[in-house]
Motif scaffolding. Sequence first.
Motif, mmCIF file in Angstrom:
data_model
loop_
_atom_site.group_PDB
_atom_site.id
_atom_site.type_symbol
_atom_site.label_atom_id
_atom_site.label_comp_id
_atom_site.label_asym_id
_atom_site.label_seq_id
_atom_site.Cartn_x
_atom_site.Cartn_y
_atom_site.Cartn_z
ATOM 1 N N VAL A 188 -17.959 52.336 43.718
ATOM 2 C CA VAL A 188 -19.211 52.342 44.460
ATOM 3 C C VAL A 188 -20.309 52.884 43.548
ATOM 4 O O VAL A 188 -20.253 54.034 43.097
ATOM 5 C CB VAL A 188 -19.097 53.210 45.735
ATOM 6 N N GLY A 189 -21.316 52.069 43.285
ATOM 7 C CA GLY A 189 -22.340 52.450 42.330
ATOM 8 C C GLY A 189 -23.527 53.165 42.914
ATOM 9 O O GLY A 189 -24.280 53.828 42.200
ATOM 10 N N SER A 190 -23.743 53.037 44.228
ATOM 11 C CA SER A 190 -24.906 53.651 44.861
ATOM 12 C C SER A 190 -24.665 53.713 46.364
ATOM 13 O O SER A 190 -23.681 53.167 46.885
ATOM 14 C CB SER A 190 -26.170 52.835 44.584
ATOM 15 N N GLU A 191 -25.590 54.371 47.068
ATOM 16 C CA GLU A 191 -25.479 54.448 48.528
ATOM 17 C C GLU A 191 -25.622 53.065 49.154
ATOM 18 O O GLU A 191 -24.935 52.727 50.115
ATOM 19 C CB GLU A 191 -26.531 55.408 49.094
ATOM 20 N N ALA A 192 -26.500 52.276 48.593
ATOM 21 C CA ALA A 192 -26.672 50.912 49.100
ATOM 22 C C ALA A 192 -25.400 50.095 48.887
ATOM 23 O O ALA A 192 -25.015 49.274 49.733
ATOM 24 C CB ALA A 192 -27.855 50.244 48.403
ATOM 25 N N ASP A 193 -24.749 50.323 47.747
ATOM 26 C CA ASP A 193 -23.503 49.631 47.444
ATOM 27 C C ASP A 193 -22.402 50.050 48.415
ATOM 28 O O ASP A 193 -21.595 49.229 48.860
ATOM 29 C CB ASP A 193 -23.087 49.945 46.004
ATOM 30 N N THR A 223 -22.835 51.032 51.497
ATOM 31 C CA THR A 223 -23.117 50.368 52.773
ATOM 32 C C THR A 223 -22.697 48.907 52.734
ATOM 33 O O THR A 223 -22.057 48.402 53.668
ATOM 34 C CB THR A 223 -24.625 50.464 53.103
ATOM 35 N N LYS A 224 -23.028 48.235 51.652
ATOM 36 C CA LYS A 224 -22.685 46.814 51.512
ATOM 37 C C LYS A 224 -21.177 46.595 51.551
ATOM 38 O O LYS A 224 -20.672 45.718 52.275
ATOM 39 C CB LYS A 224 -23.263 46.287 50.201
ATOM 40 N N LYS A 225 -20.442 47.409 50.785
ATOM 41 C CA LYS A 225 -18.983 47.244 50.726
ATOM 42 C C LYS A 225 -18.316 47.697 52.015
ATOM 43 O O LYS A 225 -17.299 47.135 52.433
ATOM 44 C CB LYS A 225 -18.436 48.016 49.520
ATOM 45 N N GLU A 264 -12.710 53.559 47.612
ATOM 46 C CA GLU A 264 -12.964 52.903 46.328
ATOM 47 C C GLU A 264 -11.733 52.164 45.815
ATOM 48 O O GLU A 264 -11.867 51.121 45.155
ATOM 49 C CB GLU A 264 -13.427 53.923 45.287
#
Length: 470
Positions: A205-210, A212-214, A199
């Motif tokens: 990081v706001g979510s699990e999808a976030d 993965t994206k980052k 981080e």
Amino acid sequence: MNLKNLKKGKVIVFGDVILDKYIMGSIDRISPEAPVPVLRPSNEEIRLGGAANVALNLSSLGTKATLIGVTGKDGDSRVVNELLKKNKIKIALRKSLHPTISKTRLLSAQQQILRIDEEENFSEEDWKFTLELFYKHISLNDVSALVLSDYGKGTLKDTALLIKKAKAKGKIVLVDPKGKDFSKYKGADIITPNFSEFEDVVGRVGSEADLTKKGKALIKALNLNALLITRGPEGMTLLQNKKGKVLRSDFPTQARDVFDVSGAGDTVIAALAGGLAGGFDLGDSIRMANIAAGIVVAKLGTATVTPQEINPFLEKEKPYLTLEEVGPYKDDLKDSNKKIVFTNGCFDILHAGHVEYLEKAKALGDKLIVGINSDSSVSKLKGKNRPINKLIHRAKVLSSLRCVDKVVMFDENTPLKLIKTLQPDLLVKGGDYKVKDIVGYKEVTGCGGSVVTIPLVKGLSTTKILDQAQ
């Protein structure tokens, strides 16, 4: 996963060498001089820390380790050298005019009260000396991997250069990163930040999808093969670049009790490097690292893990993969240009003929994958009184053989679906088959592979053993 293979690997660890000191005691009063607790010492321990702890964890696992770094010309340096020799770690250290880096922790009732750090920036001469040591050791053919253990203490003054040189020599490069600038680790194979460090670099990081994206963006920016994020109670998350596509895998925590996370990152990267150097694929190496981390956090202070401690956890896992699970394993092998050998059978009662056959099959390639019929499949083929041994037991015996790298269960009468998924380089069956009649012949040869037979040992078969037992 045969942990004896860890002894085959040789790893260089380059980074900040730290001496960890623990002063433990009891507190029963407050100082009259100031509102602070008074510690009455009852025990003192000295352990290797930082890059030295990574090397120690490798040695504890059975992997040969060489430590490159800097210590001072002081008493702490002598202690470091004694501990390294005691644990059979090859020493390649620079003796600096600056003091050895140390951390002294004061503890009471297993709680840390205060930490005292002693450190100074090392000189340019120290860097040049260790760089020469690095050039010498990284050129050795038997070295498989390099671990850069960066604690931000100044030993690693040019990580980009180290990564470039190691990659040019064909070594696997793993980095335990530090700081808010990860660009210096560009080109490494794997970096292993904890969630907080991740981080610090990519933002909240706001979510699990976030995540993965980052994570995908970081892999692309740094040209990494993989990013392994250690997440404490949430286990580990792997993002791996496979032919331009980044795939995510999650590994739930194996920790039961958590007393101290000090050095847990050292254990993770050591187990990961030891596994890869020993010939394990990335998935198995991470599984082992995850188990090792779960064990070490239940110990006080920087600690290590042995194969004997890891084995019971591995034994609890099912000893085979399913058709759905084998895909990523096959992809790892293909990406590493490993020659895959495949064979299959019921293996209801494993005997010497099976073992000899499997050993000969393994000798034909790099990895031997064995397909095993499910219980229902065996019953259809052999009759309602078979199998004698359940799938879990048959697979466990098979997977314990050194020549077998993976066991994969299939539920059909033939392994055709499994063969199509695996796309083995070599399909092997017993000498009682005609090559062109072997299931999968067209599929394997159509993809450029080969199909061969191996003579069976005369007089040995499961049927004969069962007949003799009646």
